[in-house]
Design a protein around this motif. Structure first.
Motif, mmCIF file in Angstrom:
data_model
loop_
_atom_site.group_PDB
_atom_site.id
_atom_site.type_symbol
_atom_site.label_atom_id
_atom_site.label_comp_id
_atom_site.label_asym_id
_atom_site.label_seq_id
_atom_site.Cartn_x
_atom_site.Cartn_y
_atom_site.Cartn_z
ATOM 1 N N PHE A 58 77.409 8.849 123.152
ATOM 2 C CA PHE A 58 77.234 8.237 121.833
ATOM 3 C C PHE A 58 75.766 8.316 121.402
ATOM 4 C CE2 PHE A 58 81.197 5.669 122.649
ATOM 5 C CZ PHE A 58 81.894 6.107 121.529
ATOM 6 N N ARG A 59 75.557 8.847 120.221
ATOM 7 C CA ARG A 59 74.191 8.934 119.675
ATOM 8 C C ARG A 59 74.110 8.409 118.240
ATOM 9 N NH1 ARG A 59 73.617 9.180 124.252
ATOM 10 N NH2 ARG A 59 72.702 10.810 125.548
ATOM 11 N N SER A 60 75.135 8.667 117.424
ATOM 12 C CA SER A 60 75.061 8.288 116.013
ATOM 13 C C SER A 60 75.872 7.032 115.735
ATOM 14 C CB SER A 60 75.551 9.422 115.111
ATOM 15 O OG SER A 60 76.946 9.585 115.232
ATOM 16 N N SER A 95 77.544 6.475 113.111
ATOM 17 C CA SER A 95 78.826 6.846 112.502
ATOM 18 C C SER A 95 79.890 7.130 113.563
ATOM 19 C CB SER A 95 78.647 8.068 111.597
ATOM 20 O OG SER A 95 78.138 9.171 112.323
ATOM 21 N N ALA A 96 79.520 7.798 114.652
ATOM 22 C CA ALA A 96 80.484 8.083 115.717
ATOM 23 C C ALA A 96 80.912 6.806 116.436
ATOM 24 C CB ALA A 96 79.890 9.074 116.714
ATOM 25 N N MET A 97 79.980 5.888 116.603
ATOM 26 C CA MET A 97 80.301 4.607 117.250
ATOM 27 C C MET A 97 81.276 3.804 116.390
ATOM 28 S SD MET A 97 76.482 3.502 118.510
ATOM 29 C CE MET A 97 75.316 4.779 118.988
ATOM 30 N N ILE A 98 80.998 3.757 115.083
ATOM 31 C CA ILE A 98 81.867 3.017 114.165
ATOM 32 C C ILE A 98 83.262 3.644 114.133
ATOM 33 C CG2 ILE A 98 82.248 2.503 111.718
ATOM 34 C CD1 ILE A 98 79.220 2.015 111.488
ATOM 35 N N GLU A 99 83.318 4.972 114.084
ATOM 36 C CA GLU A 99 84.617 5.649 114.058
ATOM 37 C C GLU A 99 85.430 5.335 115.316
ATOM 38 O OE1 GLU A 99 86.595 10.129 113.814
ATOM 39 O OE2 GLU A 99 84.430 9.888 113.965
ATOM 40 N N ALA A 100 84.759 5.330 116.487
ATOM 41 C CA ALA A 100 85.466 5.047 117.745
ATOM 42 C C ALA A 100 86.053 3.645 117.749
ATOM 43 C CB ALA A 100 84.513 5.230 118.926
ATOM 44 N N LEU A 101 85.346 2.695 117.144
ATOM 45 C CA LEU A 101 85.840 1.319 117.068
ATOM 46 C C LEU A 101 86.934 1.183 116.008
ATOM 47 C CD1 LEU A 101 82.433 -0.586 117.342
ATOM 48 C CD2 LEU A 101 84.268 -0.636 119.039
ATOM 49 N N GLU A 102 86.722 1.798 114.844
ATOM 50 C CA GLU A 102 87.692 1.656 113.754
ATOM 51 C C GLU A 102 89.018 2.334 114.089
ATOM 52 O OE1 GLU A 102 84.899 1.080 109.777
ATOM 53 O OE2 GLU A 102 85.626 3.097 110.280
ATOM 54 N N ALA A 129 66.812 3.290 126.989
ATOM 55 C CA ALA A 129 65.660 3.474 127.872
ATOM 56 C C ALA A 129 64.420 3.885 127.088
ATOM 57 C CB ALA A 129 65.966 4.524 128.942
ATOM 58 N N ILE A 130 64.630 4.435 125.891
ATOM 59 C CA ILE A 130 63.475 4.812 125.073
ATOM 60 C C ILE A 130 63.368 4.001 123.786
ATOM 61 C CG2 ILE A 130 63.410 7.158 126.004
ATOM 62 C CD1 ILE A 130 64.689 8.094 123.366
ATOM 63 N N ASP A 131 64.437 3.288 123.431
ATOM 64 C CA ASP A 131 64.420 2.463 122.219
ATOM 65 C C ASP A 131 65.210 1.184 122.470
ATOM 66 O OD1 ASP A 131 64.292 1.343 119.736
ATOM 67 O OD2 ASP A 131 65.309 2.985 118.674
ATOM 68 N N PRO A 132 64.580 0.173 123.091
ATOM 69 C CA PRO A 132 65.310 -1.055 123.415
ATOM 70 C C PRO A 132 65.777 -1.820 122.193
ATOM 71 C CG PRO A 132 62.948 -1.329 123.799
ATOM 72 C CD PRO A 132 63.172 0.123 123.533
ATOM 73 N N ASP A 133 65.230 -1.529 121.017
ATOM 74 C CA ASP A 133 65.615 -2.218 119.775
ATOM 75 C C ASP A 133 66.730 -1.488 119.027
ATOM 76 O OD1 ASP A 133 64.985 -4.544 118.153
ATOM 77 O OD2 ASP A 133 64.289 -3.140 116.621
ATOM 78 N N LEU A 134 67.276 -0.438 119.624
ATOM 79 C CA LEU A 134 68.310 0.346 118.942
ATOM 80 C C LEU A 134 69.520 -0.488 118.521
ATOM 81 C CD1 LEU A 134 69.353 3.101 117.968
ATOM 82 C CD2 LEU A 134 70.256 3.471 120.284
ATOM 83 N N PRO A 135 70.033 -1.430 119.340
ATOM 84 C CA PRO A 135 71.177 -2.226 118.880
ATOM 85 C C PRO A 135 70.901 -2.968 117.573
ATOM 86 C CG PRO A 135 70.941 -2.459 121.237
ATOM 87 C CD PRO A 135 69.736 -1.704 120.757
ATOM 88 N N ASN A 136 69.717 -3.549 117.427
ATOM 89 C CA ASN A 136 69.381 -4.228 116.169
ATOM 90 C C ASN A 136 69.459 -3.263 114.991
ATOM 91 O OD1 ASN A 136 68.896 -6.884 117.062
ATOM 92 N ND2 ASN A 136 66.807 -6.392 117.679
ATOM 93 N N LYS A 137 69.000 -2.046 115.188
ATOM 94 C CA LYS A 137 69.043 -1.043 114.124
ATOM 95 C C LYS A 137 70.489 -0.670 113.800
ATOM 96 C CE LYS A 137 64.618 0.844 115.713
ATOM 97 N NZ LYS A 137 63.953 1.977 116.422
ATOM 98 N N LEU A 138 71.297 -0.500 114.846
ATOM 99 C CA LEU A 138 72.705 -0.146 114.635
ATOM 100 C C LEU A 138 73.459 -1.235 113.887
ATOM 101 C CD1 LEU A 138 73.484 1.305 118.182
ATOM 102 C CD2 LEU A 138 73.417 2.618 116.055
ATOM 103 N N LEU A 139 73.086 -2.480 114.147
ATOM 104 C CA LEU A 139 73.779 -3.613 113.534
ATOM 105 C C LEU A 139 73.322 -3.885 112.112
ATOM 106 C CD1 LEU A 139 73.620 -5.990 116.628
ATOM 107 C CD2 LEU A 139 75.651 -4.815 115.787
ATOM 108 N N ASN A 159 71.612 1.482 108.150
ATOM 109 C CA ASN A 159 72.614 2.521 107.929
ATOM 110 C C ASN A 159 72.079 3.882 108.370
ATOM 111 O OD1 ASN A 159 74.598 0.842 106.711
ATOM 112 N ND2 ASN A 159 73.471 0.920 104.771
ATOM 113 N N GLY A 160 72.997 4.753 108.796
ATOM 114 C CA GLY A 160 72.605 6.119 109.155
ATOM 115 C C GLY A 160 71.752 6.220 110.404
ATOM 116 N N VAL A 161 71.913 5.300 111.324
ATOM 117 C CA VAL A 161 71.074 5.269 112.529
ATOM 118 C C VAL A 161 71.578 6.289 113.548
ATOM 119 C CG1 VAL A 161 70.246 3.838 114.443
ATOM 120 C CG2 VAL A 161 70.567 2.841 112.154
ATOM 121 N N THR A 162 70.656 7.017 114.145
ATOM 122 C CA THR A 162 70.969 7.963 115.219
ATOM 123 C C THR A 162 69.899 7.864 116.294
ATOM 124 O OG1 THR A 162 72.077 9.504 113.712
ATOM 125 C CG2 THR A 162 71.335 10.392 115.826
ATOM 126 N N SER A 163 70.315 7.832 117.539
ATOM 127 C CA SER A 163 69.359 7.800 118.647
ATOM 128 C C SER A 163 68.594 9.116 118.714
ATOM 129 C CB SER A 163 70.080 7.556 119.972
ATOM 130 O OG SER A 163 69.214 7.767 121.069
#
Length: 409
Positions: free
Chosen positions: A302-304, A306-313, A327-337, A340-344
């Motif tokens: 999982f990187r984007s 949109s792919a995470m949302i699709e897997a859940l929906e 490991a390189i962006d510990p704040d990524l969950p806040n961005k995902l939540l 919009n348009g967030v990609t690792s």
């Protein structure tokens, strides 16, 4: 009006607790313990960093149930209360932001390198296909019972220290996985043979822990969809094991695959459907969701957003597992939540040196080094600087090896 983000939805587990959102930091070996497998204050710093990053659940790296049987250098072992106060600080820090924290419990069996373990044990005396490992001896039945007790003891201590749950590591060729595999488990007693016997070990581990920790403490498992080896653990068998654990009451199943001998998620040969949906094992997860009622998580790929949302929906999964991106962006969950348009930004590591780029240990070590930096209160690095990053990682890896060598000798 902004559409609600499904990643933000809470998830209630059978044990009664609620994970505040659908983003989980999956297990990554931290490699920051002492050479004697002792817990250090760096875990407190590291897990508070991840907790503030916004994930609903943090799963720790491997916590060994026996310090004499470790899967790698500088892994934590919890056998008694010698580090209880630091365990409490670790758990408290990890729960800073209303986050759940589960410890991943592991016994490597024969998958313990010879510089750490001269006498590995396994369900059967079948060696691994590498001279990195000493051929194992077969476990006696009383030793199997002792290991079950070790898993239970570790779980009790972690619960008392404030952890919200444990995850059994039943994947990637470690001991639970070895018991499940007909290739690696060729016993003729009640612990081997047909699938019911081969799954007896993991079932007894689960039941023993549940009896001691009660119904309100979460117990999950990381399990192979298959070990992708001839004569090994199959997808059909994995579905049956998951169904049995579901009926026993397990709280969550994380799907993975492969082993040290066949690390399928690091080979780069992906089906087109996997490339399109990003994550490994999603097709198996969809099959599993038709079989079990417990929540299912997939980690790997999982990187984007949109792919995470699709897997859940599409209800392919209930939780999104993220490892290297955090490991390189510990704040990524806040961005995902919240965005919009967030990609690792995680990409395969390249140094320009073909042989180095093909070494899985090089890439793993680089991410482990970023975890070390966070445990020291530093920002992780986000880009590899060619050969200079290689030198830096290898230096820290050598330092860690020297610490372990001094202690083990």
């Amino acid at each position: 009006m902004k559409k609600p983000n499904i990643l933000s939805q809470p998830l209630k587990l059978r044990c009664g607790t609620t994970i505040k959102n659908r983003v989980c930091k999956s297990a990554m070996n931290e490699a920051i313990a002492t050479g004697e497998s002792r817990v250090v204050r760096g875990f407190e710093v590291l897990y508070e960093t991840w907790a503030r990053g916004g994930a609903g659940l943090l799963v720790t790296g491997n916590v060994m149930v026996d310090r004499f049987h470790a899967n790698e250098p500088l892994a934590v072992a919890v056998e008694d209360k010698r580090d209880f106060l630091i365990l409490q600080l670790w758990a408290k820090a990890a729960k800073t932001n209303g986050t759940q924290v589960w410890a991943q419990l592991n016994h490597p069996g024969k998958q313990s390198p010879k510089f750490l373990n001269k006498e590995p044990i396994a369900p059967s005396a079948i060696p691994l296909a590498s001279d990195m490992f000493v051929p194992p001896r077969e476990l006696k039945e009383e030793e199997i019972q002792e290991i079950i007790e070790k898993f239970t003891t570790t779980s009790i201590i972690l619960k008392e220290a404030g952890f919200d749950g444990v995850q059994l590591h039943g994947a990637h060729g470690y001991l639970i996985s070895q018991f499940l595999s007909p290739k690696h488990n060729q016993r003729q007693d009640k612990w081997g043979g047909n699938l019911d016997n081969r799954m007896r070990f993991v079932s007894e581990v689960y039941k023993s822990i549940r009896e001691k920790v009660g119904k309100k403490f979460a117990i999950g498992i990381k399990l192979n969809s298959s070990d992708f080896q001839k004569g090994g653990f199959t997808q059909e068998e994995s579905l049956l094991v998951c169904k049995a654990l579901d009926e026993l009451g397990i709280d969550m199943i994380e799907i993975s695959g492969g082993s040290w001998e066949n690390p399928v998620n690091r080979k780069g040969h992906l089906k087109e459907s996997t490339k399109n949906r990003e994550a490994y094992f999603l097709e198996f997860a969809e099959l599993l969701k038709k079989t079990v009622s417990t929540p299912v998580m997939v980690t790997g790929g999982f990187r984007s957003q949109s792919a995470m949302i699709e897997a859940l929906e599409t209800k392919a999964v209930d939780l999104i597992g993220l490892a290297r991106p955090l490991a390189i962006d510990p704040d990524l969950p806040n961005k995902l939540l919240n965005d919009n348009g967030v990609t690792s930004s995680v990409m395969p590591i390249t140094t320009g040196i073909k042989k180095l780029d093909q070494m899985a240990i090089m890439e793993i070590s680089w991410y482990t080094d970023q975890i070390r930096r966070m445990s020291e209160g530093k920002e992780p690095k986000t880009k590899v600087r060619g050969i200079w990053s290689v030198i830096e990682v290898l230096f820290h890896f050598w330092q860690r090896g020297q610490v372990v060598k001094k202690v083990r000798v």
